[in-house]
Design a protein around this motif. Structure first.
Motif, PDB file in Angstrom:
ATOM      1  N   HIS A 190      39.301  50.105 -25.528  1.00  0.00           N
ATOM      2  CA  HIS A 190      39.588  50.716 -24.240  1.00  0.00           C
ATOM      3  C   HIS A 190      40.044  49.097 -23.630  1.00  0.00           C
ATOM      4  O   HIS A 190      41.024  48.980 -22.867  1.00  0.00           O
ATOM      5  CB  HIS A 190      38.395  50.466 -24.111  1.00  0.00           C
ATOM      6  N   ASP A 204      42.230  55.667 -19.696  1.00  0.00           N
ATOM      7  CA  ASP A 204      42.866  55.297 -19.809  1.00  0.00           C
ATOM      8  C   ASP A 204      44.344  55.430 -19.909  1.00  0.00           C
ATOM      9  O   ASP A 204      44.482  56.958 -19.413  1.00  0.00           O
ATOM     10  CB  ASP A 204      42.738  54.607 -21.531  1.00  0.00           C
ATOM     11  N   ARG A 213      35.965  58.774 -24.175  1.00  0.00           N
ATOM     12  CA  ARG A 213      35.852  58.004 -25.658  1.00  0.00           C
ATOM     13  C   ARG A 213      34.944  57.551 -25.879  1.00  0.00           C
ATOM     14  O   ARG A 213      34.800  57.661 -27.233  1.00  0.00           O
ATOM     15  CB  ARG A 213      36.918  56.450 -24.712  1.00  0.00           C
TER      16      ARG A 213
END
Length: 283
Positions: A190, A204, A213
């Motif tokens: 990230h 994101d 994530r």
């Protein structure tokens, strides 16, 4: 049951409380505090919602004359401030910090909500004000992402070992976090995405949240949280910024978190230059 605790960076004291607590502070100090409260909440600016941003750090080298023309680059060089970017707001008319903040919100929200700025200097004389926002060059010598992430872990555990107030919320000292390589991989991905694609957000560019994530990385969680930072070139500066932010502070002091993964990434073409992600989790 899974709970997503995604550090909406900076739950803050109401503005009135801030001013009450700083009754003896200078007008300049009050304006810096007001700007930081403003940055700590999602704002509507130029038709868009802002990100929640870390506080600006007061730097006396940015305190320039409140009136008259100033060559900002020359002034920064004379003050030995190694700037990457600098911008000034000039106001004429506000009688105090509260009036100056109203003018800033109305006409200069995009400047004070720009995530690339790290430092601030405020000066005023009579009804003339100059607010200088700047981002310094990265000067620290950094190790690799894992090494700096481990340093961040140590600083966070030192912070967790002490009771503290995060805004108006008290926290007792709590247990240290353990390093988790899966969370570290998700944090690094990230962070690299933010740096390379020049954005600063918990979500994101594919719309994925910290929980998404973590799952994609293979981390099966009961709780997940995330703190992000931009512009600070040492783990110490990152943690100090988070501790100054009630929302970040509450996240890092959360006793329900047991593990951490963290990383940084640099891209000189990005607005902030350097980005950090810390992912907190409990399996």
């Amino acid at each position: 049951m899974r709970v997503l605790s995604s550090a909406l960076r900076f739950a803050v004291l109401p503005l009135g409380l801030v001013f009450a607590a700083t009754a003896v502070a200078s007008e300049e100090t009050q304006l810096v505090e007001s700007i930081n409260v403003y940055r700590s909440q999602v704002q509507r600016c130029a038709g868009q919602a802002s990100s929640v941003l870390p506080p600006l750090t007061s730097d006396s080298r940015l305190n320039l004359s409140p009136s008259g023309a100033v060559d900002l680059q020359q002034a920064m060089a004379q003050a030995s401030y190694p700037m990457t970017n600098v911008q000034a707001i000039m106001l004429s008319g506000p009688r105090d910090a509260q009036s100056a903040m109203t003018a800033i919100k109305e006409s200069f929200c995009q400047v004070v909500l720009n995530p690339q700025f790290i430092d601030v200097g405020v000066s005023h004389q009579g009804r003339d004000w100059r607010i200088v926002l700047a981002r310094p060059q990265l000067t620290a010598r950094m190790g690799d992402a894992a090494a700096e992430g481990q340093k961040l872990l140590g600083l966070l555990n030192t912070a967790r070992a002490q009771p503290r107030q995060c805004g108006g919320q008290p926290f007792a000292a709590t247990t240290p976090l353990a390093w988790n390589a899966t969370l570290a991989a998700a944090a690094e991905a990230h962070t690299r995405a933010m740096a390379n694609n020049n954005f600063f957000d918990h979500k994101d560019q594919d719309g994925r949240t910290p929980g998404d994530r973590a799952e994609l990385a293979g981390y099966t969680y009961q709780e997940i949280g995330e703190n992000i930072a931009a512009g600070q070139d040492t783990p110490r500066k990152v943690v100090d910024g988070w501790l100054a932010s009630p929302g970040h502070c509450a996240n890092l002091m959360n006793p329900q978190f047991r593990e951490l993964g963290a990383a940084y990434a640099v891209d000189p073409k990005s607005d902030a230059g350097i980005y950090w992600t810390a992912m907190f989790g409990t399996q």
